[in-house]
Design a protein around this motif. Structure first.
Motif, PDB file in Angstrom:
ATOM      1  N   ILE A 199       0.840  -1.193   0.000  1.00  6.63           N
ATOM      2  CA  ILE A 199       0.000   0.000   0.000  1.00  6.63           C
ATOM      3  C   ILE A 199       0.882   1.253   0.000  1.00  6.63           C
ATOM      4  CG2 ILE A 199      -1.895  -1.204   1.183  1.00  6.63           C
ATOM      5  CD1 ILE A 199      -1.210   0.370   3.711  1.00  6.63           C
ATOM      6  N   VAL A 200       0.263   2.353  -0.392  1.00  2.87           N
ATOM      7  CA  VAL A 200       0.941   3.652  -0.444  1.00  2.87           C
ATOM      8  C   VAL A 200       0.965   4.224   0.986  1.00  2.87           C
ATOM      9  CG1 VAL A 200       0.791   5.993  -1.422  1.00  2.87           C
ATOM     10  CG2 VAL A 200       0.135   3.996  -2.811  1.00  2.87           C
ATOM     11  N   HIS A 201       2.078   4.849   1.364  1.00  5.39           N
ATOM     12  CA  HIS A 201       2.175   5.486   2.680  1.00  5.39           C
ATOM     13  C   HIS A 201       1.007   6.468   2.879  1.00  5.39           C
ATOM     14  CE1 HIS A 201       6.427   4.611   1.579  1.00  5.39           C
ATOM     15  NE2 HIS A 201       6.702   4.592   2.870  1.00  5.39           N
ATOM     16  N   GLY A 202       0.383   6.404   4.042  1.00  3.96           N
ATOM     17  CA  GLY A 202      -0.710   7.339   4.348  1.00  3.96           C
ATOM     18  C   GLY A 202      -0.269   8.790   4.260  1.00  3.96           C
ATOM     19  N   MET A 203       0.952   9.052   4.701  1.00  6.80           N
ATOM     20  CA  MET A 203       1.421  10.448   4.697  1.00  6.80           C
ATOM     21  C   MET A 203       1.761  10.922   3.283  1.00  6.80           C
ATOM     22  SD  MET A 203       1.081  11.570   7.740  1.00  6.80           S
ATOM     23  CE  MET A 203       2.180  12.857   8.268  1.00  6.80           C
ATOM     24  N   LEU A 204       2.050   9.990   2.397  1.00  6.95           N
ATOM     25  CA  LEU A 204       2.285  10.380   1.000  1.00  6.95           C
ATOM     26  C   LEU A 204       0.956  10.768   0.346  1.00  6.95           C
ATOM     27  CD1 LEU A 204       3.839  10.735  -1.617  1.00  6.95           C
ATOM     28  CD2 LEU A 204       3.858   8.248  -1.906  1.00  6.95           C
ATOM     29  N   THR A 205      -0.053   9.938   0.533  1.00  7.99           N
ATOM     30  CA  THR A 205      -1.368  10.282  -0.015  1.00  7.99           C
ATOM     31  C   THR A 205      -1.842  11.609   0.580  1.00  7.99           C
ATOM     32  OG1 THR A 205      -1.854   7.920  -0.115  1.00  7.99           O
ATOM     33  CG2 THR A 205      -3.702   9.423  -0.406  1.00  7.99           C
ATOM     34  N   SER A 206      -1.646  11.778   1.880  1.00  9.95           N
ATOM     35  CA  SER A 206      -2.083  13.006   2.553  1.00  9.95           C
ATOM     36  C   SER A 206      -1.414  14.246   1.991  1.00  9.95           C
ATOM     37  CB  SER A 206      -1.755  12.938   4.052  1.00  9.95           C
ATOM     38  OG  SER A 206      -2.302  11.784   4.628  1.00  9.95           O
ATOM     39  N   SER A 207      -0.221  14.060   1.463  1.00 11.26           N
ATOM     40  CA  SER A 207       0.508  15.230   0.966  1.00 11.26           C
ATOM     41  C   SER A 207      -0.214  15.872  -0.215  1.00 11.26           C
ATOM     42  CB  SER A 207       1.939  14.842   0.597  1.00 11.26           C
ATOM     43  OG  SER A 207       1.944  14.019  -0.555  1.00 11.26           O
ATOM     44  N   LEU A 208      -1.073  15.119  -0.867  1.00 11.80           N
ATOM     45  CA  LEU A 208      -1.856  15.692  -1.974  1.00 11.80           C
ATOM     46  C   LEU A 208      -2.858  16.733  -1.443  1.00 11.80           C
ATOM     47  CD1 LEU A 208      -2.150  15.425  -5.084  1.00 11.80           C
ATOM     48  CD2 LEU A 208      -3.895  13.686  -4.680  1.00 11.80           C
ATOM     49  N   ILE A 209      -3.305  16.545  -0.211  1.00  9.60           N
ATOM     50  CA  ILE A 209      -4.177  17.549   0.437  1.00  9.60           C
ATOM     51  C   ILE A 209      -3.401  18.851   0.589  1.00  9.60           C
ATOM     52  CG2 ILE A 209      -5.349  18.170   2.584  1.00  9.60           C
ATOM     53  CD1 ILE A 209      -5.792  15.115   3.047  1.00  9.60           C
ATOM     54  N   SER A 210      -2.187  18.712   1.086  1.00  8.46           N
ATOM     55  CA  SER A 210      -1.321  19.883   1.269  1.00  8.46           C
ATOM     56  C   SER A 210      -1.091  20.601  -0.057  1.00  8.46           C
ATOM     57  CB  SER A 210      -0.010  19.395   1.891  1.00  8.46           C
ATOM     58  OG  SER A 210       1.061  20.216   1.624  1.00  8.46           O
ATOM     59  N   ALA A 211      -0.991  19.822  -1.131  1.00 11.59           N
ATOM     60  CA  ALA A 211      -0.785  20.423  -2.454  1.00 11.59           C
ATOM     61  C   ALA A 211      -2.003  21.236  -2.893  1.00 11.59           C
ATOM     62  CB  ALA A 211      -0.489  19.319  -3.474  1.00 11.59           C
ATOM     63  N   VAL A 212      -3.196  20.729  -2.630  1.00 13.93           N
ATOM     64  CA  VAL A 212      -4.408  21.480  -2.999  1.00 13.93           C
ATOM     65  C   VAL A 212      -4.452  22.803  -2.225  1.00 13.93           C
ATOM     66  CG1 VAL A 212      -6.927  21.472  -3.100  1.00 13.93           C
ATOM     67  CG2 VAL A 212      -5.688  19.343  -3.451  1.00 13.93           C
ATOM     68  N   ILE A 213      -4.145  22.715  -0.956  1.00 10.68           N
ATOM     69  CA  ILE A 213      -4.173  23.912  -0.104  1.00 10.68           C
ATOM     70  C   ILE A 213      -3.136  24.930  -0.572  1.00 10.68           C
ATOM     71  CG2 ILE A 213      -3.661  24.726   2.244  1.00 10.68           C
ATOM     72  CD1 ILE A 213      -4.931  22.047   3.230  1.00 10.68           C
ATOM     73  N   ALA A 214      -1.927  24.448  -0.833  1.00 13.73           N
ATOM     74  CA  ALA A 214      -0.833  25.356  -1.193  1.00 13.73           C
ATOM     75  C   ALA A 214      -1.000  25.936  -2.591  1.00 13.73           C
ATOM     76  CB  ALA A 214       0.500  24.604  -1.111  1.00 13.73           C
ATOM     77  N   ILE A 219       6.729  14.583  -5.889  1.00  5.43           N
ATOM     78  CA  ILE A 219       5.838  13.430  -5.673  1.00  5.43           C
ATOM     79  C   ILE A 219       4.533  13.833  -4.997  1.00  5.43           C
ATOM     80  CG2 ILE A 219       7.677  11.700  -5.745  1.00  5.43           C
ATOM     81  CD1 ILE A 219       7.505  11.449  -2.716  1.00  5.43           C
ATOM     82  N   SER A 220       4.509  14.977  -4.318  1.00 11.92           N
ATOM     83  CA  SER A 220       3.269  15.416  -3.646  1.00 11.92           C
ATOM     84  C   SER A 220       2.463  16.382  -4.511  1.00 11.92           C
ATOM     85  CB  SER A 220       3.607  16.116  -2.333  1.00 11.92           C
ATOM     86  OG  SER A 220       4.225  17.375  -2.589  1.00 11.92           O
ATOM     87  N   LEU A 221       3.094  16.956  -5.518  1.00 10.27           N
ATOM     88  CA  LEU A 221       2.528  18.048  -6.347  1.00 10.27           C
ATOM     89  C   LEU A 221       2.440  19.364  -5.581  1.00 10.27           C
ATOM     90  CD1 LEU A 221      -0.385  16.214  -8.276  1.00 10.27           C
ATOM     91  CD2 LEU A 221       2.037  16.275  -8.811  1.00 10.27           C
ATOM     92  N   ASP A 222       2.972  19.418  -4.357  1.00 14.49           N
ATOM     93  CA  ASP A 222       2.945  20.668  -3.592  1.00 14.49           C
ATOM     94  C   ASP A 222       4.148  21.519  -3.997  1.00 14.49           C
ATOM     95  OD1 ASP A 222       3.041  22.766  -1.808  1.00 14.49           O
ATOM     96  OD2 ASP A 222       2.555  21.554  -0.063  1.00 14.49           O
ATOM     97  N   THR A 223       3.912  22.359  -4.994  1.00 12.11           N
ATOM     98  CA  THR A 223       4.990  23.166  -5.577  1.00 12.11           C
ATOM     99  C   THR A 223       4.916  24.624  -5.103  1.00 12.11           C
ATOM    100  OG1 THR A 223       3.570  23.545  -7.479  1.00 12.11           O
ATOM    101  CG2 THR A 223       5.146  21.730  -7.644  1.00 12.11           C
ATOM    102  N   ASN A 224       4.400  24.794  -3.897  1.00 14.61           N
ATOM    103  CA  ASN A 224       4.367  26.126  -3.278  1.00 14.61           C
ATOM    104  C   ASN A 224       5.764  26.767  -3.364  1.00 14.61           C
ATOM    105  OD1 ASN A 224       4.161  28.266  -1.481  1.00 14.61           O
ATOM    106  ND2 ASN A 224       2.922  27.118  -0.019  1.00 14.61           N
ATOM    107  N   PRO A 225       5.869  27.973  -3.934  1.00 13.36           N
ATOM    108  CA  PRO A 225       7.191  28.613  -4.058  1.00 13.36           C
ATOM    109  C   PRO A 225       7.839  28.926  -2.705  1.00 13.36           C
ATOM    110  CG  PRO A 225       5.425  30.131  -4.708  1.00 13.36           C
ATOM    111  CD  PRO A 225       4.794  28.777  -4.541  1.00 13.36           C
ATOM    112  N   LEU A 226       7.050  28.906  -1.644  1.00 19.59           N
ATOM    113  CA  LEU A 226       7.616  29.066  -0.299  1.00 19.59           C
ATOM    114  C   LEU A 226       8.650  27.975  -0.004  1.00 19.59           C
ATOM    115  CD1 LEU A 226       7.572  30.346   2.522  1.00 19.59           C
ATOM    116  CD2 LEU A 226       5.548  28.960   3.039  1.00 19.59           C
TER     117      LEU A 226
END
Lengths: 135, 135
Positions: free
Chosen positions: A52-67, B29-36
């Protein structure tokens, strides 16, 4: 986006397919080398039956949407609650969606509902993000 | 570690220095490309004054402690609350510590206090993990 432009109910999302290469790269940079993510042989012996994919890796996509999208540039991430509801398998395509749930005007703080859903429409991660807008 | 071997107060930790390469890899890998996280020029204009490490990348070190050490192999990650208290700067050395806080015997579920501290002893992330032991 400025705090004054946010409205309850606004949504944004990003989609990503998590590959074996993503998982191996994440294992290296996070130090999370759990064989559940890296070894087919080991993963077969677990309740998941496969890697399975690491939970924190999948979660990082949330951070990407926010950022990147909502609220986007200038957002300060104050907190994130995560509930890992179902496994994300290799090559699953995950949609991370963020929805403005609550706005606290005096502090420019927003609460966002955060949900990751797989290609079958199943929620795999839910949670709440707390963010502050710099403007 | 089996659930029956866990005791309230048990601790484990991991240490990692987060580099520019880690941040750039995580952005991909997260797509979080925030310039910060990626642009010195942009980061200078923010309240942080310099580039910072993604909160979810630092948090992943917590996941590594849980998966690799306490409870270790066979742990199922059910949830994680995160509070991002202070920025993590490039080349900061972070210690992620996990401490058993609460044990629920009937479900083999444990609550763990999770703290990330920088090289100056400052807490940068705090939170609570909820995990289930497979044995």
């Amino acid at each position: 986006m400025k705090f004054s432009e946010l409205k309850v109910g606004q949504k944004a999302s990003l989609v990503k397919t998590f590959t074996d290469e993503d998982v191996r790269t994440f294992a290296k940079i996070s130090l999370d080398t759990n064989p559940l993510h890296l070894s087919d042989e080991y993963a077969k012996t677990t309740i998941f039956g496969q890697r399975i994919v690491h939970g924190m890796l999948t979660s990082s996509l949330i951070s990407a949407v926010i950022a990147n999208k909502l609220p986007g540039e200038g957002t300060i991430y104050l907190g994130q609650e995560l509930r890992f509801l179902a496994p994300v398998l290799l090559n699953d395509t995950i949609t991370a969606e963020v929805e403005v749930a609550e706005l606290r005007e005096d502090k420019k703080i927003a609460k966002l509902n955060t949900v990751c859903t797989n290609q079958d429409g199943k929620q795999v991660i839910t949670g709440i993000a707390t963010v502050k807008c710099s403007q």
